[in-house]
Design an enzyme around this catalytic site. Sequence first.
Site, PDB file in Angstrom:
ATOM      1  N   HIS A  76      -3.955 -23.169  17.171  1.00 16.81           N
ATOM      2  CA  HIS A  76      -5.306 -23.716  16.974  1.00 16.81           C
ATOM      3  C   HIS A  76      -6.097 -22.899  15.965  1.00 16.81           C
ATOM      4  CE1 HIS A  76      -5.105 -25.656  21.253  1.00 16.81           C
ATOM      5  NE2 HIS A  76      -4.218 -26.150  20.408  1.00 16.81           N
ATOM      6  N   HIS A 233      -4.849 -34.477  18.046  1.00 15.23           N
ATOM      7  CA  HIS A 233      -4.549 -33.095  18.401  1.00 15.23           C
ATOM      8  C   HIS A 233      -3.146 -32.708  17.945  1.00 15.23           C
ATOM      9  CE1 HIS A 233      -5.015 -29.273  20.404  1.00 15.23           C
ATOM     10  NE2 HIS A 233      -3.749 -29.406  20.795  1.00 15.23           N
ATOM     11  N   ASP A 237      -2.271 -29.457  15.752  1.00 12.52           N
ATOM     12  CA  ASP A 237      -1.191 -28.500  16.017  1.00 12.52           C
ATOM     13  C   ASP A 237      -0.265 -28.380  14.810  1.00 12.52           C
ATOM     14  OD1 ASP A 237      -1.980 -27.829  18.578  1.00 12.52           O
ATOM     15  OD2 ASP A 237      -0.582 -29.193  19.571  1.00 12.52           O
ATOM     16  N   HIS A 260       5.722 -28.385  18.743  1.00  7.17           N
ATOM     17  CA  HIS A 260       5.782 -27.052  18.163  1.00  7.17           C
ATOM     18  C   HIS A 260       7.201 -26.650  17.766  1.00  7.17           C
ATOM     19  CE1 HIS A 260       1.638 -26.472  19.131  1.00  7.17           C
ATOM     20  NE2 HIS A 260       1.843 -26.619  20.431  1.00  7.17           N
TER      21      HIS A 260
END
Length: 301
Positions: A76, A233, A237, A260
Amino acid sequence: MVKQRTLDHAIRCSGIGLHSGKKIELVLSPADVDTGIVFVRSDLGVEIKGHVDSVVDTRLCTTIGHGEATIATVEHIMSALAGLGIDNARIEVSGAEVPVMDGSASPFIFLIQCAGIVEQDKAKKVLRIKKRVSIEEDDKSCALYPASGFRVAYHLDYDHPLLTDCKVSFDFSRQGYAREVSRARTFGFIHEVEALQKAGLALGGSMDNAVVLDKYGVLNEGGLRYVDECARHKVLDTVGDLFLAGYPIVGAFEGVRSGHAMNCQIVKALLADETAWSIEELEDTVSQPAEVTASTLPLAT
């Protein structure tokens, strides 16, 4: 010449670690040209480069480490730094996590803007993508490929009424990161949160720092900040994870159900192929996000 940028002065904040639930102190400071982003475990005196080579874990968040020292949930603040065009910064944290704040990058945007942004006497360097690189795994995939500026497209597709076949795309030469992406909060399902907390994880998670969903909708009293907040979001990321390449990227990213792990894998795959990229100094504003050419904050409106 587009110049490198850092903060005007140091600034600090504190917050809760998403997984430990512990209070974390954070200090964000200026750094010299060509430093890049450097994290510091201030409680241990260990520096950790904000680079994909430092990534040690991608379960639930992106974690970097050096030796026994690790720092989780770096994505973030990395996203905020990328979104505001910060090339060089030092981030000190007093524990093993960056504080989650409200679950988005917006508090870090505010922090950086309060510290101020200054140009440095050296050209900004970017990583320009020269050919397509892609990876696939079951029903997940992602790709990086040449493009002018910086674009991110994401396809979120979960078995949930709000998350089925949700597609978003942002061309940051025309759309502002701060307005369109930075406020999107992390999200999770109530049954998963309960299971994680029983396992000693997500101890700092709450409706104050995440969008929490049940089988049918959103449990947060205030609802969503964007109708497609969860997909946005994922873009947030991705912007943060891609900045772990070490430089701002000039090119495009497309992800389908990626996270991720795949973000870091695609960056590593890109860097492993030296014919797929080049590092360039920006002598003009061609192919750059529109906001970089302005005297205000890059990528942010």
